[in-house]
Structures are given as structure tokens and as C-alpha cells.
Design an enzyme around this catalytic site. Sequence first.
Site, PDB file in Angstrom:
ATOM      1  N   HIS A 258      -4.375   3.479   0.242  1.00 19.16           N
ATOM      2  CA  HIS A 258      -2.950   2.906   0.516  1.00 19.16           C
ATOM      3  C   HIS A 258      -3.003   1.441  -0.135  1.00 19.16           C
ATOM      4  O   HIS A 258      -1.866   0.922  -0.653  1.00 19.16           O
ATOM      5  CB  HIS A 258      -3.020   2.754   2.098  1.00 19.16           C
ATOM      6  CG  HIS A 258      -1.548   1.794   2.283  1.00 19.16           C
ATOM      7  ND1 HIS A 258      -1.612   0.288   2.350  1.00 19.16           N
ATOM      8  CD2 HIS A 258      -0.511   2.301   2.669  1.00 19.16           C
ATOM      9  CE1 HIS A 258      -0.488   0.082   2.763  1.00 19.16           C
ATOM     10  NE2 HIS A 258       0.253   1.116   3.027  1.00 19.16           N
ATOM     11  N   CYS A 259      -4.062   0.840  -0.203  1.00 20.07           N
ATOM     12  CA  CYS A 259      -4.184  -0.693  -0.564  1.00 20.07           C
ATOM     13  C   CYS A 259      -3.707  -0.811  -2.287  1.00 20.07           C
ATOM     14  O   CYS A 259      -2.616  -1.491  -2.671  1.00 20.07           O
ATOM     15  CB  CYS A 259      -5.473  -1.257  -0.664  1.00 20.07           C
ATOM     16  SG  CYS A 259      -5.799  -1.116   1.365  1.00 20.07           S
TER      17      CYS A 259
END
Length: 416
Positions: A258-259
Site C-alpha cells: 500500500h505504501c
Amino acid sequence: MNITVLGQGYVGLPLAMRAAETGHQVTGYEPDYARCAQLTSGDSYVEDIPSARLREAIAADTYRATDDPRDLKGFDIAVITVPTPLTNRAPDLTCVRDAARTVSYYIEPGSTVVLESTTYPGTTRDVVIPLLEEGSGLTAGRDFHVGFSPERIDPGNATWRFENTPKVVSGLTPACLERVKAFYDSLVDTTVPASGLEEAELAKVFENTFRHVNIALVNELGKLGHLLGVDVGDALDCAATKPFGFMRFTPGPGVGGHCLPIDPVYLSHHVRQQLGETFRFVELAQEVNERQPAYVVERLQSALNRFGKCLKGARILALGLTYKPGTADMRESPARSVVELLTAQGADCTVVDPHLTSHPGTPYLTAFTERDLAGADAVLVLTDHPEFDFEKVRDHAAYVLDTRRAVPAGAHVEHL
């Protein structure tokens, strides 16, 4: 205290479990009915939380999952841990807004709401607080407390867990910060107060932007080193011996999770929208890292050409499909992008990943044999899972393109 955690994913469930185990009474709000039912039955879908740990919290009556927002009533602390994806390459705060509206109806004087979802500076103040005040009819900072504390969960990391990773905390007012800090002090070893909400929000997106830019740098270095005939891995090994002023990053097939593929875009988009400026490092890094899967395919195609073979119809054994080793996390995985590009160009791909059960549209194995290795025109290492025997890969594969520098050196082994 009565704790509500909105969102029971890879961030929310570990937080809920830790809070339950430290003596708080925890309600895990998960609006997805199927996921809520799974949690209620004691079956965890988050790798970092074994089902046995979940069942212990349920049996101790310190944790319950619910999809009914009415169960949020009476909370002391509510923590929002919902996804912040991209839609059309722009920040999508739909889940954050929905969670803020949901919790706003149950805010009482003296209660606290904390946002943990990664986002751009100003989200808590300009997006979340107005929704909380509108729904509650109360004033943030006077009637109830608000804070931001960015999540730092690293899925599959057994060394740095929720409780021993320093936790940045912030509040709308000094009293808000005091309340937020006291809560997290009960959960983690170290809290780090930020001077304000925006500083805490910026710290999180910059942590990931720092990695994103440096990964792009070494990905570009890897391409140039290949063209120059220089062993970039050896150069990086030498550079990494410097005991100060250097941090090692390694070329790979792209960035996942996600990051890294998402959070820096939140920052660059916000800078463009608010200031009319471009965050050029971020945008260039995004361009470089998004290009990596195509570069991997080009390198493989070039290698096959040297052997008088075409990519179309070539038998490719792709090792690893998740975005990082030792986990089943597929979010934004560059390995999946590589396999999809190969398949689209007519390659005969077989995926091997011990952490997955299937991969739609592609033959799938959970382990490989010496026969599998020898029968492939090329073995492509995309994720360096600890279950893989890379010496066996070197010894039995006709050709290896290793995008993770996991396979020992050999005459027929190339590293990205």
C-alpha cells in the site's frame, strides 16, 4: 477504556489485538459482512495475527467484531484505520470520510477520535474534523479530542512489530495530544509527539517518499550499470561498507504494497493542488518505478534472443508473486504486473508461490522441483521467499533472471 477500531485490516486488527491484550475493551468495526463473520468465528485473515491469538481475545471477552455501527456507542477512543487508495491517480478519501461520518454520531463529550490512515497533510484538520463536528454537533478540541497517529505496520516483519515500533502521535490541541499520547503509551514502548497534526501527516508520507525515491535511484543505476557492463550489486556491496552517510537500497522489479506505490502520490498531488507546484522527485520516482516491470520483461526477452528463442511460447517459471518475501500480500505487487505482461506477449508462464493458493489465468505451483527448473526456458525470480532453495535454482535452471539478487552467482545467472 472502551476502544473502537474502524477497519479490521492489516493495520486495524493488530492495533485491536494489542489494545485488547493490554486491558482495554475493544470493538473492531468491520462493515464488510463476510470479513466480520470470519473474525467473529475466530478466523484471522491478517497474516500477522494468528487465529489462535484472535480466539484468545474473543474468549477473554476483550474483543468483539461487529458490522453494526450502533455498537460504536460509548467509546472512549475511536481509531480510524481504513484504506486510502488512489482513484484515477488521485487520492481517494472515500473510506476515511465514511468512517468519520459513521463515528461522528457516537461522539460524546470527552471522547477521542484518532486517524491512522496514511494521507496528505491537512486531512485530519480539513476533512475529518468538519465531518466529526457536523455529525456530533460538538466542537473538536473543546468538547472532544482529535489526533493523528500514522500507522507503521510492516506486514511479515517479526522484528519490528506494532508494540516495539516507535509511534508518532499528534493532537489538535495540547490536551488532545496528551490524551492521544496516553492511549498509545499503553500500547507501545515508545511514543514520539509531533508538534502538530500536519507535521505527523507529513512525516508518514515522507518516510515512504524517501524509500520510493531511493529505490527509483538504484533501479535507474541498475539499468545503466547493465548497459555499461558494471556489476551494480558488487558496487552497492562496496558502497554499503561506508559506516556513515550511506543507506543501501537494491534494484528490483518495482515497488508494491500500500505504501510505496501510493503514499508519495498523495504528497505530490496535494502539493500540486494546494501550491500549483510539482514535487519533481516524487513524480520522476513514480515514473521510474512504474516502468520496472516492463524493463524486467525487456531484459528477459533480450536474454532469450541470445539463446535463439522467442518470448512468445517460451516456458517461464516465475518464482514469487507477492510484493515482498514471507507474506501473501498481493497489494500493488510488481511481480503480478511482470507476469501479466509476459502472458500478454504470449509467454507460457507458470507461477510458483508458497504463500498463495492460486493465480487466476496462470498455471500455479506452491513449490518447484528440479524437473520444473530444468524444463523451463527461463526461471524468473520475482519475490525472494525464504522457502525457495536458490542454490537449487542456480544448479538446475538453464537460465535465471534474478530481480532480487537472491540466487548465488553462476554462469547462467543474471541479476537485475
